[in-house]
Design an enzyme around this catalytic site. Structure first.
Site, short mmCIF file in Angstrom:
data_model
loop_
_atom_site.label_atom_id
_atom_site.label_comp_id
_atom_site.label_asym_id
_atom_site.label_seq_id
_atom_site.Cartn_x
_atom_site.Cartn_y
_atom_site.Cartn_z
N ASP A 1 -10.35 -2.87 -15.29
CA ASP A 1 -10.50 -3.45 -14.11
C ASP A 1 -10.82 -5.21 -14.56
OD1 ASP A 1 -10.76 -4.36 -11.54
OD2 ASP A 1 -12.79 -3.76 -11.38
N CYS B 1 -11.64 6.18 3.68
CA CYS B 1 -10.41 6.71 3.38
C CYS B 1 -10.00 7.47 2.43
CB CYS B 1 -9.32 5.40 3.30
SG CYS B 1 -9.52 4.43 1.76
N CYS C 1 -9.74 12.27 2.87
CA CYS C 1 -8.68 12.83 2.47
C CYS C 1 -8.44 14.28 1.89
CB CYS C 1 -8.25 11.87 1.15
SG CYS C 1 -6.80 12.52 0.26
C1 B12 Z 1 -8.02 -6.16 -5.58
C2 B12 Z 1 -8.55 -4.54 -5.71
C3 B12 Z 1 -9.23 -4.16 -4.66
C4 B12 Z 1 -8.99 -4.92 -3.16
C5 B12 Z 1 -7.70 -4.62 -2.44
C6 B12 Z 1 -7.30 -3.03 -2.50
C7 B12 Z 1 -5.77 -2.50 -2.64
N1 B12 Z 1 -5.47 -1.60 -1.81
O1 B12 Z 1 -4.94 -3.42 -3.10
C8 B12 Z 1 -10.29 -4.26 -2.63
C9 B12 Z 1 -11.36 -5.36 -2.57
C10 B12 Z 1 -10.04 -4.15 -0.84
C11 B12 Z 1 -10.50 -3.02 -3.11
C12 B12 Z 1 -10.82 -1.80 -2.52
C13 B12 Z 1 -11.11 -0.65 -3.14
N2 B12 Z 1 -10.97 -0.56 -4.66
CO1 B12 Z 1 -10.16 -1.58 -5.75
N3 B12 Z 1 -9.31 -2.82 -6.93
C14 B12 Z 1 -8.44 -4.08 -7.19
C15 B12 Z 1 -7.62 -4.26 -8.25
C16 B12 Z 1 -8.62 -5.45 -8.74
C17 B12 Z 1 -6.39 -4.55 -7.84
C18 B12 Z 1 -5.48 -4.08 -7.08
C19 B12 Z 1 -4.15 -4.71 -6.79
O2 B12 Z 1 -3.66 -5.16 -7.36
N4 B12 Z 1 -3.97 -4.52 -5.21
C20 B12 Z 1 -2.70 -5.11 -4.90
C21 B12 Z 1 -2.04 -3.85 -4.41
C22 B12 Z 1 -0.56 -4.29 -3.81
O3 B12 Z 1 -1.58 -3.11 -5.82
P1 B12 Z 1 -1.81 -1.52 -5.95
O4 B12 Z 1 -2.99 -1.28 -5.01
O5 B12 Z 1 -2.17 -1.34 -7.54
O6 B12 Z 1 -0.61 -0.99 -5.55
C23 B12 Z 1 0.34 -0.63 -6.41
C24 B12 Z 1 0.65 0.60 -6.79
O7 B12 Z 1 0.17 1.57 -5.66
C25 B12 Z 1 2.41 0.72 -6.94
N5 B12 Z 1 2.54 2.01 -7.11
C26 B12 Z 1 2.20 3.01 -6.55
N6 B12 Z 1 2.81 4.07 -6.92
C27 B12 Z 1 3.72 4.00 -7.87
C28 B12 Z 1 4.75 4.67 -8.64
C29 B12 Z 1 5.57 4.05 -9.32
C30 B12 Z 1 6.48 4.46 -10.24
C31 B12 Z 1 5.28 2.25 -9.29
C32 B12 Z 1 6.34 1.70 -10.23
C33 B12 Z 1 4.53 1.67 -8.75
C34 B12 Z 1 3.46 2.40 -7.79
O8 B12 Z 1 2.71 0.21 -6.00
C35 B12 Z 1 1.91 -0.87 -5.35
C36 B12 Z 1 2.47 -2.30 -5.36
O9 B12 Z 1 2.76 -2.70 -6.63
C37 B12 Z 1 -7.87 -2.83 -9.01
C38 B12 Z 1 -7.92 -2.92 -10.56
C39 B12 Z 1 -6.80 -3.15 -11.04
N7 B12 Z 1 -6.38 -4.21 -11.94
O10 B12 Z 1 -5.55 -2.96 -10.61
C40 B12 Z 1 -8.92 -2.14 -8.16
C41 B12 Z 1 -8.95 -0.64 -7.96
C42 B12 Z 1 -7.55 -0.50 -7.52
N8 B12 Z 1 -9.79 -0.47 -7.15
C43 B12 Z 1 -10.40 0.82 -7.14
C44 B12 Z 1 -11.56 1.36 -6.15
C45 B12 Z 1 -12.40 2.33 -6.80
C46 B12 Z 1 -11.44 0.67 -4.91
C47 B12 Z 1 -12.46 1.26 -3.89
C48 B12 Z 1 -12.21 2.86 -3.98
C49 B12 Z 1 -13.71 0.82 -3.80
C50 B12 Z 1 -14.74 1.41 -2.66
N9 B12 Z 1 -15.13 2.59 -2.71
O11 B12 Z 1 -15.06 0.45 -2.00
C51 B12 Z 1 -11.66 0.75 -2.48
C52 B12 Z 1 -10.51 1.60 -1.98
C53 B12 Z 1 -9.68 0.54 -1.09
C54 B12 Z 1 -8.38 1.33 -1.03
N10 B12 Z 1 -7.92 2.17 -0.10
O12 B12 Z 1 -7.24 0.71 -1.86
C55 B12 Z 1 -9.74 1.53 -8.33
C56 B12 Z 1 -8.95 2.45 -7.88
C57 B12 Z 1 -8.95 3.91 -8.72
C58 B12 Z 1 -7.98 4.83 -7.80
N11 B12 Z 1 -8.23 6.02 -7.79
O13 B12 Z 1 -6.99 4.63 -7.22
C59 B12 Z 1 -9.21 0.40 -9.14
C60 B12 Z 1 -8.09 0.96 -10.09
C61 B12 Z 1 -10.42 -0.06 -10.34
C62 B12 Z 1 -10.54 0.70 -11.34
N12 B12 Z 1 -10.19 0.38 -12.62
O14 B12 Z 1 -10.58 2.17 -11.25
N13 B12 Z 1 -9.89 -2.97 -4.56
#
Ligand code: B12
Length: 324
Positions: free
Chosen positions: A144, A258, A262
């Site tokens: 992260d 959320c 689940c």
């Molecule tokens: C910004 C961020 C947040 C933001 C936005 C959340 C969001 N959903 O985007 C906020 C502050 C709201 C947040 C909340 C939480 N977060 Co947060 N957050 C992050 C952070 C720093 C970036 C996420 C991001 O880029 N979001 C933008 C979206 C568009 O990206 P994404 O969620 O990664 O979605 C992509 C993937 O899902 C991808 N994808 C999915 N499946 C597949 C399959 C394939 C083949 C491919 C190619 C792509 C793909 O497609 C999406 C778009 O590209 C990450 C750490 C990191 N560097 O990734 C931690 C992270 C996601 N968070 C984490 C956690 C624990 C939480 C919370 C549970 C904390 C809490 N209890 O309060 C909540 C959960 C909320 C939720 N339902 O998502 C963990 C999640 C672990 C997990 N099991 O998924 C992470 C990974 C941190 C870590 N190192 O552990 N978070």
């Protein structure tokens, strides 16, 4: 994620020599990670983030709210070699968060700050890899802490799938895991064969969408951070609007709703009634906690991310709600 400094422009060292046995090295990495207690581990080869366009859509829609760092480092998320020059592969790991009941502090933030714990253990994995890898290999541990689309890489490494709530779900364990990676310029062999990243495994279930207190999950996997109680209590700076304050319902740090609904988290590990002592903070005490006391209490906790003023603000809202 914060404070990332791009290593561009240009690589500063030659890439690692090719390993004699990339399959064996990958197995060693995974085995060491599992021995250290990670609940899932896998190696993915490649550097380009396939989900970057989806990430860009999230930003363009303004769903990131005031998290400017996501916009600032957006380009870097396209490729792992913006973080480690010549990156060729990543070891991805998941660590289970402590079990226990519900409380006003999200589960992932209870106990030791996962950023430290995961980093420490991933460094041990790197130390083990160095013994077997050709000299001149480079590694970078991320928890992260770098612009990496961690969920995508975890899916592609075979750790699990992303559910409708946007969470990486590890089959057999659920979504209460945190993620970390070791990037390397070593040509490690991928450990996952066919990666299915679809959310079809959620079937017709809509529990997370329907139970989110603020309807922040707009559509499967699309979380509007501006409405997410995790964002509001942890990332948002400054005062709440009256509407935002009314959403909190006593939460002091993060939200697990959320995930708690689940079905993949239905096991006893997460539903047991007993709560860890750090599951709930006293709102009255937190509302008046000064900066020094905050640092002393949360200096080694993920709660530190909220900032002292943010935690006091959250606590004041909780106190106002109960009328204490
Ligand atoms: C910004 C961020 C947040 C933001 C936005 C959340 C969001 N959903 O985007 C906020 C502050 C709201 C947040 C909340 C939480 N977060 Co947060 N957050 C992050 C952070 C720093 C970036 C996420 C991001 O880029 N979001 C933008 C979206 C568009 O990206 P994404 O969620 O990664 O979605 C992509 C993937 O899902 C991808 N994808 C999915 N499946 C597949 C399959 C394939 C083949 C491919 C190619 C792509 C793909 O497609 C999406 C778009 O590209 C990450 C750490 C990191 N560097 O990734 C931690 C992270 C996601 N968070 C984490 C956690 C624990 C939480 C919370 C549970 C904390 C809490 N209890 O309060 C909540 C959960 C909320 C939720 N339902 O998502 C963990 C999640 C672990 C997990 N099991 O998924 C992470 C990974 C941190 C870590 N190192 O552990 N978070």
């Amino acid at each position: 994620m914060r404070g990332f400094r791009s290593r561009r422009p240009g690589p500063r060292f030659p890439p690692a020599p090719l390993p004699d046995d990339p399959v064996d090295l990958s197995r060693r990495a995974v085995r060491t990670a599992l021995d250290l207690g990670f609940v899932a581990a896998g190696v993915v080869a490649g550097t380009a983030a396939e989900g970057w366009a989806g990430f860009r859509t999230f930003l363009d829609g303004g769903l990131h709210g005031e998290m400017q760092y996501l916009e600032r480092d957006s380009e870097a998320r396209r490729s792992l070699d913006s973080i480690l020059p010549y990156a060729r592969a990543a070891l991805c790991v998941a660590r289970a968060v402590p079990p226990g009941g519900t409380g006003n502090v999200a589960r992932y933030a209870r106990g030791e700050d996962y950023h430290y714990a995961v980093r420490r253990d991933l460094k041990a994995v790197v130390a083990s890899l160095r013994k077997a890898a050709p000299a001149g290999a480079h590694f970078r541990v991320c928890v992260d802490t770098a612009p990496v689309l961690e969920r995508e890489w975890a899916v592609r490494a075979g750790l699990g799938f992303v559910g409708k709530n946007g969470m990486l779900i590890v089959p057999g364990l659920g979504s209460h895991v945190v993620l970390g990676e070791v990037l390397t310029d070593l040509a490690l062999a991928p450990t996952a064969t066919a990666v299915d990243g679809s959310w079809e495994k959620c079937g017709g279930c809509r529990a997370c969408l329907d139970s989110c207190p603020t309807s922040a999950i707009r559509a499967p996997r699309v979380v509007d951070a501006r409405r997410c109680l995790s964002y509001l209590t942890i990332e948002k700076r400054g005062p709440f609007t009256p509407g935002e304050e009314s959403w909190l319902e006593g939460r002091l740090f993060g939200c697990d709703d959320c995930q708690d609904v689940c079905p993949y988290n239905a096991g006893p590990r997460w539903s047991e009634a007993t709560s860890a002592p750090e599951a709930s903070l006293d709102p009255v005490g937190m509302a008046s906690l000064d900066d020094a006391a905050f640092e002393e209490r949360f200096g080694h906790s993920a709660v530190r991310r909220s900032t002292p003023e943010g935690l006091r603000r959250n606590a004041r809202a909780a106190v106002a709600r109960t009328g204490v």
